[in-house]
Write an enzyme that holds these catalytic residues in place. Structure first.
Site, short mmCIF file in Angstrom:
data_model
loop_
_atom_site.label_atom_id
_atom_site.label_comp_id
_atom_site.label_asym_id
_atom_site.label_seq_id
_atom_site.Cartn_x
_atom_site.Cartn_y
_atom_site.Cartn_z
N GLU A 42 -4.69 0.09 -10.54
CA GLU A 42 -6.06 -0.20 -10.08
C GLU A 42 -6.98 -0.23 -11.30
O GLU A 42 -7.31 0.80 -11.86
CB GLU A 42 -6.53 0.83 -9.05
CG GLU A 42 -5.81 0.64 -7.73
CD GLU A 42 -6.55 1.22 -6.53
OE1 GLU A 42 -7.74 1.57 -6.68
OE2 GLU A 42 -5.93 1.32 -5.47
N ASP A 100 -7.74 -3.25 -0.73
CA ASP A 100 -8.51 -2.28 -1.50
C ASP A 100 -9.78 -1.96 -0.73
O ASP A 100 -10.52 -2.85 -0.33
CB ASP A 100 -8.84 -2.82 -2.90
CG ASP A 100 -9.25 -1.68 -3.82
OD1 ASP A 100 -8.62 -0.61 -3.75
OD2 ASP A 100 -10.21 -1.84 -4.59
N PRO A 154 0.32 4.56 4.70
CA PRO A 154 0.84 4.05 5.97
C PRO A 154 -0.25 3.85 7.03
O PRO A 154 -0.10 3.03 7.94
CB PRO A 154 1.83 5.13 6.43
CG PRO A 154 2.07 6.00 5.24
CD PRO A 154 0.87 5.87 4.35
N GLY A 155 -1.37 4.56 6.91
CA GLY A 155 -2.48 4.42 7.87
C GLY A 155 -3.03 3.01 7.87
O GLY A 155 -3.39 2.46 8.92
N LYS A 156 -3.08 2.38 6.70
CA LYS A 156 -3.58 1.00 6.62
C LYS A 156 -2.66 0.05 7.38
O LYS A 156 -3.12 -0.87 8.05
CB LYS A 156 -3.65 0.56 5.15
CG LYS A 156 -4.73 1.24 4.33
CD LYS A 156 -4.74 0.66 2.92
CE LYS A 156 -5.84 1.21 2.07
NZ LYS A 156 -5.82 0.64 0.70
N THR A 160 0.84 -1.20 0.00
CA THR A 160 0.00 0.00 0.00
C THR A 160 0.87 1.25 0.00
O THR A 160 1.99 1.23 0.53
CB THR A 160 -0.95 0.03 1.22
OG1 THR A 160 -1.75 1.21 1.16
CG2 THR A 160 -0.20 0.00 2.55
P1 ITT Z 1 -3.36 2.02 -1.68
O1 ITT Z 1 -4.29 1.79 -2.86
O2 ITT Z 1 -1.95 2.30 -2.09
O3 ITT Z 1 -3.45 0.94 -0.64
P2 ITT Z 1 -5.22 4.16 -1.02
O4 ITT Z 1 -5.29 5.07 0.18
O5 ITT Z 1 -5.42 4.77 -2.37
O6 ITT Z 1 -3.83 3.36 -0.91
P3 ITT Z 1 -7.64 2.55 -1.43
O7 ITT Z 1 -7.62 2.70 -2.91
O8 ITT Z 1 -7.96 1.22 -0.86
O9 ITT Z 1 -6.22 2.97 -0.80
O10 ITT Z 1 -8.57 3.58 -0.73
C1 ITT Z 1 -9.64 4.20 -1.39
C2 ITT Z 1 -9.98 5.46 -0.67
O11 ITT Z 1 -10.65 5.14 0.54
C3 ITT Z 1 -8.79 6.34 -0.31
O12 ITT Z 1 -9.20 7.68 -0.53
C4 ITT Z 1 -8.57 6.07 1.17
O13 ITT Z 1 -8.08 7.21 1.84
C5 ITT Z 1 -9.99 5.74 1.62
N1 ITT Z 1 -9.97 4.77 2.72
C6 ITT Z 1 -9.60 3.47 2.67
N2 ITT Z 1 -9.69 2.91 3.88
C7 ITT Z 1 -10.14 3.88 4.70
C8 ITT Z 1 -10.41 3.94 6.07
O14 ITT Z 1 -10.23 2.88 6.86
N3 ITT Z 1 -10.85 5.09 6.59
C9 ITT Z 1 -11.03 6.17 5.81
N4 ITT Z 1 -10.79 6.21 4.52
C10 ITT Z 1 -10.33 5.08 3.96
#
Ligand code: ITT
Length: 218
Positions: free
Chosen positions: A33, A62, A9-11, A6
Site C-alpha cells: 500500500e 481500498d 474476509p469481511g470484505k 484482500t
Molecule cells: P486489505 O487491504 O487486505 O483489503 P484491510 O482490512 O487492511 O485489508 P483497507 O486497507 O481497505 O483493508 O482498510 C482500511 C481500514 O479500514 C482497516 O482498518 C479496515 O478494517 C477498515 N475498514 C475498511 N472497510 C471497512 C468497513 O466496511 N467497515 C469498517 N471498517 C472498515
C-alpha cells in the site's frame, strides 16, 4: 473466475452478495500500500501488482474512515491506525471534537490486462493527471500506453468509488468488522446492521453495485 484481493474476509462476505454464486474467490495477497492521501492511486497500484501476481482478473478494495473534524484522518491510514491506536481510541479522540461527522470511502480497482473506456467511472492508466487530461476516450486493447513516457505503468485499472456519510459514536454492536462499531449511519452503527442492511447503504455496497453492473457486460 474473479479474484477479490484482500486479507480481510469481511470484505468478501459483503462482495459476494453482488456477484453470481461461485464467480468470485478471495485471493489473500498483501499488495504494497503506497503512501498517498487518496484511495484511488493506492487501489490502482494494488490492482496492477495483484494482477501480475495472479495472472487473472483481480479486484482490489481500498477503504478508509475519514473524520471531518480531524481533516479526514485516518483516511488512507485507517488500517495502520486501527492496528496501532484501535477503534476505541479513535472514538475517544473524536469524542472531544465539536464535529463528529465522518464518512467511509471505498475504491475498487479492477485489472484484467485489457484496456477500458474511461467513462463514466475513472480509469487509472498509470498517470492520473494524464488520464484526466486524456478524457473519456476509448483505451486500446492490450493495455496500450497513454503516451506518457517515463514512469507510468501502462496496465489500465478501472476504478469504482463508493461513499457513505455518518458520525463517530461510542462502540455499539458486534457485527461487521474494523471501525463498524463506532460508525453510525441513520441511527444505527454498521456493527448493529446485518450484511444486507450494511450493503444497502455502505461505501462498499455503492462501489460494488457500480462494479457488478459494469462487470456483467464485460
Ligand atoms: P486489505 O487491504 O487486505 O483489503 P484491510 O482490512 O487492511 O485489508 P483497507 O486497507 O481497505 O483493508 O482498510 C482500511 C481500514 O479500514 C482497516 O482498518 C479496515 O478494517 C477498515 N475498514 C475498511 N472497510 C471497512 C468497513 O466496511 N467497515 C469498517 N471498517 C472498515
Amino acid at each position: 473466475m474473479l479474484r477479490y484481493v484482500t486479507t480481510n474476509p469481511g470484505k468478501v462476505r459483503e462482495a459476494e452478495r453482488y456477484l453470481p454464486d461461485g464467480s468470485v474467490e478471495r485471493l489473500d495477497f498483501d499488495y504494497a500500500e503506497v503512501q498517498a492521501d487518496e484511495l484511488g492511486p493506492i487501489a490502482a497500484r494494488g490492482a496492477r501488482e495483484a494482477y501480475r501476481h495472479a495472472d487473472a482478473p483481480v479486484l482490489v478494495d481500498d477503504a478508509g474512515l475519514f473524520v471531518e473534524g480531524l481533516d479526514g484522518f485516518p483516511g488512507p491510514y485507517s488500517s495502520y491506525v486501527e492496528e496501532t491506536l484501535g477503534i476505541e481510541r479513535v472514538h475517544d479522540i473524536a469524542a472531544d471534537l465539536d464535529d463528529r461527522r465522518a464518512a467511509f470511502r471505498c475504491v475498487l480497482g479492477y485489472c484484467d490486462g485489457e484496456g477500458f473506456a474511461a467513462s463514466p467511472d475513472p480509469v487509472d492508466r498509470g498517470d492520473r493527471d494524464a488520464a484526466a487530461a486524456a478524457g473519456p476516450d476509448e483505451e486500446g486493447e492490450g493495455g496500450g500506453s497513454d503516451g506518457d513516457a517515463g514512469a507510468a505503468d501502462p496496465l489500465p485499472v478501472k476504478l469504482f468509488e463508493g461513499y457513505v456519510p455518518g458520525r463517530i459514536v461510542a462502540p455499539r454492536g458486534d457485527g461487521g468488522f474494523g471501525y463498524d462499531p463506532i460508525f453510525e449511519h441513520d441511527g444505527e452503527t454498521f456493527a448493529e446492521m446485518d450484511t444486507d442492511r450494511k450493503n444497502a447503504v455502505s461505501h462498499r455496497g455503492r462501489a460494488l453495485e457500480k462494479f457488478a453492473e459494469w462487470y456483467a457486460d464485460r
